[in-house]
Enzyme design. Structure first.
Site, PDB file in Angstrom:
ATOM      1  N   CYS A 180       5.158  -6.072   1.492  1.00  0.00           N
ATOM      2  CA  CYS A 180       6.135  -4.857   1.951  1.00  0.00           C
ATOM      3  C   CYS A 180       5.198  -4.200   2.711  1.00  0.00           C
ATOM      4  CB  CYS A 180       5.323  -3.688   0.089  1.00  0.00           C
ATOM      5  SG  CYS A 180       6.466  -2.574  -0.186  1.00  0.00           S
ATOM      6  N   TYR A 181       4.134  -3.140   2.239  1.00  0.00           N
ATOM      7  CA  TYR A 181       3.260  -2.235   3.841  1.00  0.00           C
ATOM      8  C   TYR A 181       2.370  -3.431   4.570  1.00  0.00           C
ATOM      9  CZ  TYR A 181      -0.252   0.273   6.410  1.00  0.00           C
ATOM     10  OH  TYR A 181      -0.588   0.994   7.122  1.00  0.00           O
ATOM     11  N   HIS A 196       7.730  -7.439  -3.810  1.00  0.00           N
ATOM     12  CA  HIS A 196       6.537  -7.756  -4.220  1.00  0.00           C
ATOM     13  C   HIS A 196       7.021  -9.103  -5.189  1.00  0.00           C
ATOM     14  CE1 HIS A 196       4.542  -4.591  -3.638  1.00  0.00           C
ATOM     15  NE2 HIS A 196       5.846  -4.119  -3.980  1.00  0.00           N
ATOM     16  N   ASP A 242     -17.107 -10.964 -22.734  1.00  0.00           N
ATOM     17  CA  ASP A 242     -17.827 -11.529 -21.483  1.00  0.00           C
ATOM     18  C   ASP A 242     -18.770 -12.028 -21.234  1.00  0.00           C
ATOM     19  OD1 ASP A 242     -15.274 -10.765 -21.040  1.00  0.00           O
ATOM     20  OD2 ASP A 242     -15.984  -7.933 -19.912  1.00  0.00           O
ATOM     21  N   GLU A 269       4.553 -11.197  -6.727  1.00  0.00           N
ATOM     22  CA  GLU A 269       3.762 -10.675  -7.867  1.00  0.00           C
ATOM     23  C   GLU A 269       4.139  -9.948  -8.751  1.00  0.00           C
ATOM     24  OE1 GLU A 269       3.627  -9.178  -4.647  1.00  0.00           O
ATOM     25  OE2 GLU A 269       2.527  -7.177  -4.712  1.00  0.00           O
ATOM     26  N   GLY A 297       0.397  -1.265  -0.392  1.00  0.00           N
ATOM     27  CA  GLY A 297      -0.006  -0.087  -0.070  1.00  0.00           C
ATOM     28  C   GLY A 297       0.905   1.040   0.080  1.00  0.00           C
ATOM     29  N   LYS A 326     -10.671 -11.425 -16.574  1.00  0.00           N
ATOM     30  CA  LYS A 326     -11.030 -11.312 -17.712  1.00  0.00           C
ATOM     31  C   LYS A 326     -10.407 -12.462 -18.200  1.00  0.00           C
ATOM     32  CE  LYS A 326     -12.553  -8.554 -20.814  1.00  0.00           C
ATOM     33  NZ  LYS A 326     -13.314  -8.310 -21.546  1.00  0.00           N
TER      34      LYS A 326
END
Ligand code: XMP
Length: 540
Positions: free
Chosen positions: A84-85, A197, A255, A199, A57, A396
């Protein structure tokens, strides 16, 4: 096995990467949800997660009003991973110290990890590949003859503060040039923290690190697969709808098409699809989608040519928001008229995706409020329809994977996003039949050439815009005074930010030559080199 029986809770502290954490976890075939950091202990308990991830964050734990999580989550007996945060907050809440730093550390870094920690077991360091410009191939390769003892891991850092003193019970399991505490663990309580991070793609071993947390620490099984999702979704749709009739609006987009095919799998011909041709679709769009869904999937489709009605309503309208509202309102009217013709219709199926329903603030990008979108809320009330939204849990890329698993053709699955108000917001100024025809032809050439160059699926959106500007040109011996077309091509992850594509000159040249030669009424093509922000993807 119930696909929701083992789930991870991600508490969001506002990081731009929170959605990526969720996607990485889903890619590891574990179900997860993102919720705001302050949902409260009761909701966390009733969610019954196998593990909790605290996201990064933008705040400092020392900021006034910095987001804080209830400390009791560390006593639930559920493993926690702070990123992280999330790590700094964990350290602070459990009695460690966090240092405010003057300088941010942003970018790639090397960390030496302790491979006895569950987080870093069996990791084969990936090393950056040095490539000639323009050469395809992986950016990183695993070095199987190196252990993490011998080689540091490449990771991505993006932080201001850092942990200065570990809380009691914790030990450091990674260090770098910049910190002794690049990762920490309390093995007994199963609480972990990483300063970097895992990710993002710039942490090439990130998937394995997250995988270690999911499988070794939390004991999850990789059970979130498209096959299991389809089975569950079909059972849920059947249960909800019973013998009721369902109506689904299809637009040509991924979609709505995937929603329709999935619902059709569940309830067959109790589903009727409505395809409204609003006069501002791309060339041959309506035909292609209708024929695919009808021929390959034998679905009931009502196609309504309402183009005349829409264009009449749009007459004289130049304001983009007014165009959107007019098209949205007319769409609802046409849709309602058609839906009423279907006997006993009780449900409306819609392709709502997970990013539309995440409660957290960091996902509401500026577009959500700057540009209004279709709203079928009124329709539901008026016709007393109930909603069926089988894609509510999906990102998505998962919708695309689902479409493929349902046997849908690439032509539909790989389609670039196309806005509801269609060409109307790409014709700057008044929308007339003539201007629609010009743009439709130019746009179709753009797509043909982008596809021919093998770029269509690499680009988020590519299209033509018709400008309200006439310029002078010369064709043969004659002076012309005609329209200008702008070419737009952008890359993006989610449409919230975007960068213009460095198209090869040859492709731009072919598009420009063909548009000017083949489309009557155009004598100039320009290329849009603006990124988002500060511009937007669409011109209106
Ligand atoms: P902007 O132009 O805001 O677009 O950068 C972001 C993404 O949203 C799409 N878009 C729309 N989609 N109705 C839609 O269904 C709209 O009114 C609308 N406006 C923009 C745009 O194509 C891009 O993918």
């Amino acid at each position: 096995m119930d696909i929701h029986s083992q789930k991870i809770l991600i508490l969001d502290f506002g990081s731009q990467y929170t959605q990526l954490i969720a996607r990485r976890i889903r890619e590891a075939k574990v179900y997860c949800e993102i919720h705001p950091y302050n949902i409260g202990l009761d909701r966390i308990k009733s969610f019954a997660p196998r593990g909790i991830v605290l996201s990064g964050g933008p705040s400092s734990v020392y900021d006034k009003g910095a987001p804080v999580v209830d400390k009791k989550i560390f006593g639930l007996g559920v493993p926690v991973l702070g990123i992280c945060y999330g790590m700094q907050l964990t350290a602070k809440l459990l009695g460690g110290k966090v240092e405010r730093s003057k300088k941010r550390e942003y970018g790639g870094a090397s960390v030496h990890v302790d491979d006895k920690s569950d987080l870093f077991k069996d990791i084969v360091p990936k090393i950056k590949v040095i490539k000639e410009p323009g050469v395809d191939g992986p950016d990183y390769l695993p070095f199987s003859n190196l252990s993490t003892d011998e080689a540091p891991l490449n990771v991505w850092m993006s932080h201001g503060d850092k942990v200065k003193e570990l809380p009691r019970g914790f030990r450091s399991v990674a260090y770098s040039n910049n910190t002794d505490f690049a990762a920490m663990e309390d093995e007994g309580r199963r609480i972990y923290g990483v300063q970097f991070h895992p990710e993002v793609v710039h942490t090439p071993n990130g998937d394995e690190i997250l995988g270690n947390f999911l499988f070794r620490v939390c004991g999850c099984m990789p059970s979130w697969t498209m096959k299991s999702f389809i089975d569950t979704a079909i059972a849920e749709i059947k249960e909800k709808v019973g013998e009721g009739r369902v109506v689904c609006g299809i637009s040509g987009g991924v979609d709505s098409a995937v929603t329709a095919v999935l619902v059709h799998r569940a309830i067959g011909n109790n589903l009727t699809c409505i395809f409204v041709d609003n006069g501002v679709l791309r060339k041959n769009e309506a035909d292609k989608v209708e024929s695919t869904l009808k021929k390959s999937f034998h679905m009931k489709i009502r196609r309504v040519d309402a183009s005349g009605r829409f264009l009449k309503k749009l007459k004289g309208t130049e304001d983009p928001e007014k165009k959107r509202k007019t098209i949205g309102a007319e769409f609802v009217r046409v849709f309602e008229e058609e839906a009423k013709k279907i006997k006993n219709v009780a449900f409306l199926a819609q392709g709502t995706l997970y990013p539309d329903v995440i409660e957290s603030v960091s996902f509401k990008g500026p577009s959500a409020t700057i540009k209004s979108h279709h709203n079928v809320g009124g329709l539901l009330k008026k016709m007393k329809l109930k909603l069926v939204e089988p894609l509510r849990e999906l990102f998505k890329d998962e919708v695309r994977a689902l479409g493929r698993a349902l046997g849908m053709p690439d032509e539909i699955i790989d389609r670039q996003p196309f806005p509801g108000p269609g060409l109307a917001i790409r014709i700057i100024g008044e929308v007339t039949e003539k201007r629609c025809a010009i743009l439709r032809e130019a746009d179709s050439i753009v797509l043909e050439e982008i596809k021919a160059a093998g770029l269509y699926t690499k680009i988020w959106q590519s299209f033509a815009v018709l400008l309200p500007i006439k310029t002078v040109g010369v064709m043969g011996d004659e002076r012309t005074y005609e329209n200008t077309v702008a070419l737009r091509a952008v890359t993006s992850i989610d449409g919230m930010t975007a960068d213009w594509v460095r198209l090869p000159y040859e492709v731009m040249e072919r598009i420009s030559t063909r548009v000017i030669n083949e489309v009557r009424g155009v004598n100039r093509v320009v290329y849009d080199i603006s990124s988002k922000p500060p511009s937007t993807i669409e011109w209106e």
